[in-house]
Design a protein around this motif. Structure first.
Motif: not given
Length: 583
Positions: A360-364, A529-537, A543-546
């Motif tokens: 799970t990637a956390l970005i923002g 992060i592009r290969n992460a199973d789930n990305i949380l923005v 959390i705005k996007e998932e």
């Protein structure tokens, strides 16, 4: 003082009984020496002193001297052995306690204060056990015995001695109170000085660059000036009270001469008792002088005990099960709220799941709450609302020590010990073999630069890894995490200080070694992060996007925009005035 000893020494307090009892016995034999002097004076006044008496009294004094030496040796040795033992136990106890506290404790307490408690305060507390306690008991017991003896000789004389001591006692108590108050202020000043010194050493590059070294570094200079003023103020505040107490108790000798002469002239006492009270007054006055310096000192360093207790009174993280074993490592955040300070929310109603074996990637943007999520999962802080579970178990029910056993964490800010590289990597798993350490280092792409060092893996690096570059420190930290081989992996910009080639190699190592593990990664680079199973923005704690990389691109939201910007950045070129390209 006794209360602090009971609490901080614990069961070892029983070991103080013997030194205290021996100190009281020493006071008794000290009185016996005055008794021998008295008999000598009586014999001389009566003209009955002989060579045999001289031999007898000499042997008695020698015997008393030997007995006192033995008593003091045993008492001193036992106290000296107990002191370091208690200090060691306390330092471990305080150290183990503060590592169970949330990071807010370290935010509100400076490094100077923590340094002072672990070093200075515990050392001062040791002084109470090894020196002050026995000396104080000896002084008090001798005073009590002397006063009782004075009343036995003549109740009027005993009453006058008691009144003089009682009259001076408020000054002694006041001096102790002032000493304790000033000691508290002085310790705070010392803590500030330590903090500024640490700041000065850590930031020496910056201070030299801006010519802020020495007295030009105003923050340090100010604290040193304050320390000088507070030190002088502390001494001056206590001195008048201590001197006044000493002055009043020094009147014991002249008052005894006057009163003893009056009682002798009135026929109430004979010459023998007159000589007794004269010797008694001299010894009592001397012991009061010792008390005038011991008591303020005890009150001063008792502040050290108070500081230690204040730290131990900080409530650690609560939990229900000491040895809970986890068999599943799914991570779930459910309606999690968190605020470092009241009314300043960092996370608001955050809910997501990270299944075992997924990334799970956390970005923002900065300050959106990414690192806070990782810190809450590692239980560096506790949530202010909602729950976090691992394997279906609320982490608040698990001991923090057990929880972190299942986690390998690599933060952007790496801290290394002033120890060998081998030991720094082996922190991940202390029982690991040398070969396992080498394999982890190779996977983290740091084996090559380590072996080029003069002593290889036995090279001692500076405190905090000061002798290594940022990328080298980060790779050693990654090797440490790989060696631990924990089922949950938390990564915070782990490749930010690495060049492109090393980043690719380490990413391959992670892809291989993190298989079937639950991974949370904070990153900004698209290829991370592009290969992460789930990305949380995240944005402002929400959390705005998932979704996956493709799903978020399709939504054309914040994630889509940042991906577009990074793609454009790859095409940037710097052109010369002639139209040629430099890059």
């Amino acid at each position: 003082m006794i209360q602090y000893i009971k609490r901080l020494v614990g069961e070892d307090a029983k070991k103080l009984i013997c030194p205290i009892a021996l100190s009281i016995l020493d006071s008794l034999f000290n009185s016996c020496m005055y008794g021998v002097m008295l008999f000598t004076l009586i014999d001389l006044s009566n003209g009955e002193f002989s060579g045999q008496d001289l031999l007898t009294y000499t042997l008695v004094l020698a015997g008393i001297f030997v007995i006192r030496c033995v008593l003091q040796a045993i008492s001193f040795t036992q106290a000296q052995c107990l002191g370091p033992q208690v200090s060691r136990k306390l330092r471990l106890e305080v150290g183990n306690h503060i590592r169970k506290l949330n990071l807010g404790f370290f935010t509100k307490n400076s490094i100077g204060k923590l340094n002072s408690v672990l070093l200075s305060d515990i050392s001062d507390y040791e002084v109470i056990i090894t020196h002050c306690l026995c000396d104080f008991i000896k002084v008090v017991s001798f005073t009590v015995m002397s006063l009782l003896f004075a009343f036995v000789i003549n109740w009027k004389y005993g009453l006058v001695m008691l009144l003089l001591i009682v009259l001076a006692l408020p000054l002694l108590l006041k001096s102790g109170k002032v000493s304790g108050k000033k000691a508290g202020q002085l310790r705070k000043t010392n803590q500030n000085v330590i903090s500024r010194l640490v700041e000065y050493v850590n930031g020496i590059k910056t201070f030299r660059l801006y010519n802020l070294t020495g007295s030009k570094f105003a923050r340090l200079n100010h604290e040193l000036q304050t320390l000088r003023k507070d030190s002088i103020s502390s001494e001056i505040a206590v001195m008048p009270l201590a001197l006044s107490f000493y002055a009043i108790t020094s009147l014991i000798v002249p008052v005894t001469l006057i009163m003893g002469g009056y009682l002798y002239a009135a026929g109430e006492i004979e010459i023998v008792r007159f000589l007794i009270i004269l010797l008694l007054s001299v010894s009592l006055a001397n012991i009061m002088g010792a008390l005038s310096s011991i008591y303020p000192q005890i009150k001063s360093i008792t502040k050290a005990s108070e500081n230690i207790c204040n730290v131990l009174d900080e409530k650690p993280f609560s939990f229900e099960e000491e040895k809970k074993q986890l068999t599943s490592f799914d991570i779930a955040f459910s309606k999690v709220d968190f605020a470092y300070e009241k009314n300043v929310p960092i996370l608001k109603n955050v809910s997501f799941e990270a299944k075992q074996g997924t990334t799970t990637a956390l970005i923002g943007p900065s300050g959106s709450g990414k690192t806070t999520i990782v810190s809450l999962l590692a239980r560096f802080w506790d949530t202010t609302g909602g729950t976090i579970s691992v394997g279906g178990v609320d982490i608040k029910k698990i001991s923090p020590d057990v929880l972190t056993k299942y986690m390998a964490i690599v933060f952007q800010e790496v801290y290394l010990l002033n120890d060998t590289i081998m030991n720094n990597i082996r922190i991940g798993r202390p029982e690991a073999t040398d070969e396992e350490v080498f394999e982890a280092a190779k996977a983290a792409r740091c084996h090559e630069f380590i072996t080029k060092m003069e002593k290889g893996y036995e090279t001692v690096i500076g405190e905090g890894g000061s002798t290594l570059s940022g990328g080298e420190k980060q790779r050693i930290s990654i090797a440490r995490a790989l060696l631990k081989d924990a089922p949950i992996v938390l990564l915070d910009e782990t490749t930010s200080n690495l060049d492109a080639d090393n980043e690719k190699d380490i990413q391959r190592a992670f892809d291989r070694l993190m298989k079937e593990k639950t991974v949370l990664v904070i990153a900004h680079r698209l290829n991370t992060i592009r290969n992460a199973d789930n990305i949380l923005v995240l944005e402002k704690g929400v959390i705005k996007e998932e979704g996956t990389h493709e799903q978020l691109l399709a939504e054309q939201g914040w994630y889509y925009g940042i991906c577009q910007e990074q793609e454009k950045a790859r095409e940037w070129k710097i052109k010369s005035d002639q139209g040629g390209c430099f890059a």
